[in-house]
Design a protein around this motif. Structure first.
Motif, PDB file in Angstrom:
ATOM      1  N   GLN A 253      -2.044   3.015   1.615  1.00 31.57           N
ATOM      2  CA  GLN A 253      -3.384   2.853   1.070  1.00 31.57           C
ATOM      3  C   GLN A 253      -3.697   3.942   0.053  1.00 31.57           C
ATOM      4  O   GLN A 253      -3.108   5.030   0.081  1.00 31.57           O
ATOM      5  CB  GLN A 253      -4.401   2.859   2.209  1.00 31.57           C
ATOM      6  N   SER A 254      -4.635   3.646  -0.847  1.00 29.74           N
ATOM      7  CA  SER A 254      -4.898   4.543  -1.968  1.00 29.74           C
ATOM      8  C   SER A 254      -5.506   5.870  -1.546  1.00 29.74           C
ATOM      9  O   SER A 254      -5.512   6.824  -2.330  1.00 29.74           O
ATOM     10  CB  SER A 254      -5.815   3.855  -2.991  1.00 29.74           C
ATOM     11  N   ASP A 255      -6.011   5.988  -0.303  1.00 34.38           N
ATOM     12  CA  ASP A 255      -6.561   7.266   0.165  1.00 34.38           C
ATOM     13  C   ASP A 255      -5.493   8.150   0.803  1.00 34.38           C
ATOM     14  O   ASP A 255      -5.804   9.107   1.505  1.00 34.38           O
ATOM     15  CB  ASP A 255      -7.718   7.036   1.142  1.00 34.38           C
ATOM     16  N   ARG A 256      -4.219   7.779   0.562  1.00 38.02           N
ATOM     17  CA  ARG A 256      -3.070   8.533   1.069  1.00 38.02           C
ATOM     18  C   ARG A 256      -2.850   8.351   2.566  1.00 38.02           C
ATOM     19  O   ARG A 256      -2.140   9.143   3.189  1.00 38.02           O
ATOM     20  CB  ARG A 256      -3.176  10.037   0.748  1.00 38.02           C
TER      21      ARG A 256
ATOM     22  N   ALA B 284       7.424  -0.777   2.601  1.00 39.08           N
ATOM     23  CA  ALA B 284       6.047  -1.255   2.404  1.00 39.08           C
ATOM     24  C   ALA B 284       5.940  -2.768   2.570  1.00 39.08           C
ATOM     25  O   ALA B 284       6.830  -3.524   2.175  1.00 39.08           O
ATOM     26  CB  ALA B 284       5.547  -0.851   1.021  1.00 39.08           C
ATOM     27  N   LYS B 285       4.830  -3.193   3.161  1.00 38.78           N
ATOM     28  CA  LYS B 285       4.524  -4.615   3.294  1.00 38.78           C
ATOM     29  C   LYS B 285       3.898  -5.152   2.006  1.00 38.78           C
ATOM     30  O   LYS B 285       4.071  -6.317   1.656  1.00 38.78           O
ATOM     31  CB  LYS B 285       3.575  -4.825   4.484  1.00 38.78           C
ATOM     32  N   PHE B 286       3.154  -4.282   1.309  1.00 40.51           N
ATOM     33  CA  PHE B 286       2.504  -4.625   0.044  1.00 40.51           C
ATOM     34  C   PHE B 286       2.879  -3.555  -0.986  1.00 40.51           C
ATOM     35  O   PHE B 286       3.335  -2.467  -0.618  1.00 40.51           O
ATOM     36  CB  PHE B 286       0.986  -4.694   0.217  1.00 40.51           C
ATOM     37  N   PRO B 287       2.682  -3.822  -2.271  1.00 44.30           N
ATOM     38  CA  PRO B 287       3.015  -2.810  -3.288  1.00 44.30           C
ATOM     39  C   PRO B 287       2.300  -1.487  -3.033  1.00 44.30           C
ATOM     40  O   PRO B 287       1.126  -1.465  -2.656  1.00 44.30           O
ATOM     41  CB  PRO B 287       2.535  -3.457  -4.590  1.00 44.30           C
ATOM     42  N   VAL B 288       3.039  -0.387  -3.241  1.00 42.92           N
ATOM     43  CA  VAL B 288       2.457   0.952  -3.078  1.00 42.92           C
ATOM     44  C   VAL B 288       1.490   1.204  -4.229  1.00 42.92           C
ATOM     45  O   VAL B 288       1.865   1.017  -5.405  1.00 42.92           O
ATOM     46  CB  VAL B 288       3.570   2.031  -3.077  1.00 42.92           C
ATOM     47  N   PRO B 289       0.236   1.600  -3.937  1.00 44.82           N
ATOM     48  CA  PRO B 289      -0.710   1.863  -5.029  1.00 44.82           C
ATOM     49  C   PRO B 289      -0.154   2.885  -6.015  1.00 44.82           C
ATOM     50  O   PRO B 289       0.419   3.913  -5.607  1.00 44.82           O
ATOM     51  CB  PRO B 289      -1.942   2.407  -4.302  1.00 44.82           C
ATOM     52  N   GLN B 290      -0.314   2.607  -7.290  1.00 47.03           N
ATOM     53  CA  GLN B 290       0.211   3.514  -8.308  1.00 47.03           C
ATOM     54  C   GLN B 290      -0.373   4.913  -8.156  1.00 47.03           C
ATOM     55  O   GLN B 290       0.316   5.913  -8.379  1.00 47.03           O
ATOM     56  CB  GLN B 290      -0.102   2.968  -9.698  1.00 47.03           C
ATOM     57  N   SER B 291      -1.651   4.996  -7.755  1.00 46.15           N
ATOM     58  CA  SER B 291      -2.298   6.308  -7.638  1.00 46.15           C
ATOM     59  C   SER B 291      -1.596   7.179  -6.605  1.00 46.15           C
ATOM     60  O   SER B 291      -1.520   8.403  -6.755  1.00 46.15           O
ATOM     61  CB  SER B 291      -3.774   6.144  -7.260  1.00 46.15           C
ATOM     62  N   VAL B 292      -1.063   6.558  -5.548  1.00 46.79           N
ATOM     63  CA  VAL B 292      -0.359   7.323  -4.515  1.00 46.79           C
ATOM     64  C   VAL B 292       0.952   7.870  -5.072  1.00 46.79           C
ATOM     65  O   VAL B 292       1.289   9.054  -4.876  1.00 46.79           O
ATOM     66  CB  VAL B 292      -0.107   6.456  -3.264  1.00 46.79           C
TER      67      VAL B 292
END
Length: 563
Positions: free
Chosen positions: A8-11, A73-81
């Motif tokens: 998730q994008s909040d790390r 990962a089950k879904f794409p890793v957020p780019q921000s992470v």
């Protein structure tokens, strides 16, 4: 993509426990992320700056960490992470501390001023002028700085090496310390490997530590951290100060060094509340180092009693706060921290990182277990109902009193008896926090008891009787959490603990992980009062072990009694 991780994008990273790849993902994720919550089905990890820097210092690259997330990962890793991980890891090493020896320093100091002139010049160097400008503007860092050398380099005050590393970590720019270490006073120490050898991971831990100079080695309880310390001493071949948690631990270190190295009894001194010996290898307790008289640390001179070439911090996660202050002045000496977990309940992991050093080596518990060096263990949480007669008192009590009431419930006593009966012929430890509860259990079980009030000689006698099988049930307080060698214990029954302490849970399971001569798997039981704060704290305590791959099976006390 159908892995067990949701990034998730909040790390935060969610791990689906039942997924077939969960164990592999947990193993790789634990290198750089910390487990926050571990309920039955989905575990929550958090990626922190300190976790990333420790991973980088231990040799893990940012791309390898990102690859772990993407592969599982089950879904794409957020780019921000991914960007955050690259940027955070890249911060480590952009500032360095280096040393310049003074060619014109007087050979012998005849005054405090000349002694100061003998000290090497320390230089803080940045990768670019903007970075140096940013850190030097800090109000807490500016007083630690000396003359400007260039747009990217500035001198440090001679005494500021430790303090500036602390402050730089706090503002997010960890410095890589390349200033080197004093060799200390030479003293010949060799390993006596005629009947044993360092295991591969122990040798790798020693080599990794010396390649970097100072830092922390993380190994499971029972995996031979003392032998890593002995290996480091044999490599340094210098006078060594070893700091330990208590006198029993000091004597076990002494016995192990006499058995495993060329050291003789005359070369090893104990510095504790009862004995004050300073020898080429001196083993001191944290308590004596932090003892004060009239507001002054009366034994501080021990740190300079000899020209130590190595300082070993046993159970570094328990380092008392005052020792951080003292360690800030010891940055020119090699420092080795040994621990089963970098988790500190006071949140001072950053001070371990900056003052003792980053993590240099980390062997996951399950990996060492798979190699046969520590015993496999099954963990159980046994849930007990608070008696109806105590429910009203619990409801009306303050928060502090609620935990004590739930943790010391008399309903736990018959369950302890049932569990001991389930393990005939095995060596059983009954472990707790509250002395009145332990007194009652010892009386009910007709078993000997060890608490902080038990004299050291009596403790050692009872431990030895337990090791030989003369005693098969031993009731112990938290004094047995740390650095106590009981290799034949195969069952631990935890009746109460230090609230939600993760490191205590790890240490208590660690009492069982030293391989026993019969090869009996270990059983770790935690007795928890259902629907109380005792259950809430138990979930927090179990977080670290869940991170290491241990799962808790929930048992009902009534069903256990009926079985």
């Amino acid at each position: 993509m159908n892995g067990p991780l949701i990034v998730q994008s909040d790390r935060t990273v969610l791990l689906e426990v039942a997924h077939p790849q969960a164990a592999d993902a947990r193993h790789e994720l634990a290198v750089f992320a910390e487990l926050e919550r571990a309920p039955e089905h989905v575990h929550t990890y958090r990626i922190t700056r300190l976790g990333l820097w420790n991973a980088r210092a231990a040799g893990h690259a940012a791309e390898a960490m990102i690859d772990t997330l993407e592969r599982y990962a089950k879904f794409p890793v957020p780019q921000s992470v991914s960007v955050d991980i690259r940027d955070t890891v890249a911060r480590y090493g952009r500032l360095t501390i280096e040393r310049e020896d003074r060619a014109d320093a007087p050979a012998i100091a005849n005054s405090p001023q000349e002694a100061l002139e003998q000290l090497p010049t320390l230089v803080l160097t940045a990768s670019d002028p903007a970075l140096l400008a940013e850190v030097t503007r800090s109000k807490r860092i500016a007083p630690l700085l000396g003359a400007r050398r260039s747009e990217t380099a500035i001198e440090l005050l001679p005494w500021a090496r430790g303090q500036i590393k602390q402050e730089l970590v706090k503002i997010g720019w960890p410095a890589e310390d390349l200033a080197g270490y004093t060799p200390g006073q030479p003293h010949d120490i060799a390993l006596d490997e005629s009947e044993w050898h360092l295991r591969d991971y122990q040798r790798a831990a020693v080599d990794s530590f010396f390649a970097q100079g100072s830092g922390v080695v993380v190994l499971p309880c029972g995996a031979g951290k003392t032998l890593v310390g002995a290996g480091a001493m044999a490599t340094a071949k210098a006078t060594t100060l070893i700091l330990v948690t208590n006198t029993v631990s000091a004597r076990q270190w002494r016995d192990e060094l006499l058995r495993r190295t060329s050291l003789t009894p005359d070369e090893i001194g104990e510095y504790s509340g009862t004995v004050k010996e300073i020898r080429p290898v001196t083993i001191a307790t944290y308590q004596i180092l932090t003892a004060k008289r009239k507001g002054v640390y009366t034994h501080l001179s021990l740190l300079d009693a000899l020209d130590w070439g190595l300082i070993v911090y046993d159970e570094v996660h328990l380092l008392p706060a005052p020792v951080f202050k003292l360690t800030a002045d010891l940055q020119a000496r090699r420092r080795l921290g040994l621990t089963a977990t970098l988790v500190r309940e006071d949140g001072r992991e950053g001070d371990v990182f900056s003052l003792i050093g980053p993590k240099r080596f980390d062997a996951p518990w399950k990996e060492i277990e798979a190699q046969g060096y520590i015993s496999p263990a099954a963990c159980y949480e046994v849930r007990i109902d608070l008696p109806h007669s105590d429910r009203l008192e619990y409801a009306a009590s303050s928060d502090d009193d609620r935990y004590r009431l739930a943790a010391t419930s008399p309903a736990k006593t018959p369950v302890v008896r049932d569990l001991i009966a389930k393990h005939p012929g095995e060596q059983v430890l009954v472990i707790g926090q509250y002395i009145d509860q332990l007194d009652d259990l010892a009386a009910q079980l007709d078993a000997p008891e060890i608490t902080g009030a038990t004299p050291v000689d009596e403790r050692e006698r009872l431990y030895q009787a337990f090791r030989t099988g003369e005693i098969d049930v031993l009731v112990v307080s938290k004094v047995a959490n740390f650095s106590v060698d009981l290799p034949d214990a195969t069952v631990a029954i935890q009746v109460s603990g230090s609230f939600g302490s993760r490191q205590e849970e790890a240490q208590r399971l660690g009492r069982l992980l030293r391989p026993n001569k019969d090869g009996v798997p270990a059983s770790f039981y935690t007795l928890v009062t259902r629907d109380t704060v005792d259950q809430d704290f138990a979930q927090n305590r179990q977080r670290f072990l869940a991170e290491q791959g241990y799962a808790y099976t929930i048992l009902d006390a009534d069903a256990l009694a009926a079985a």
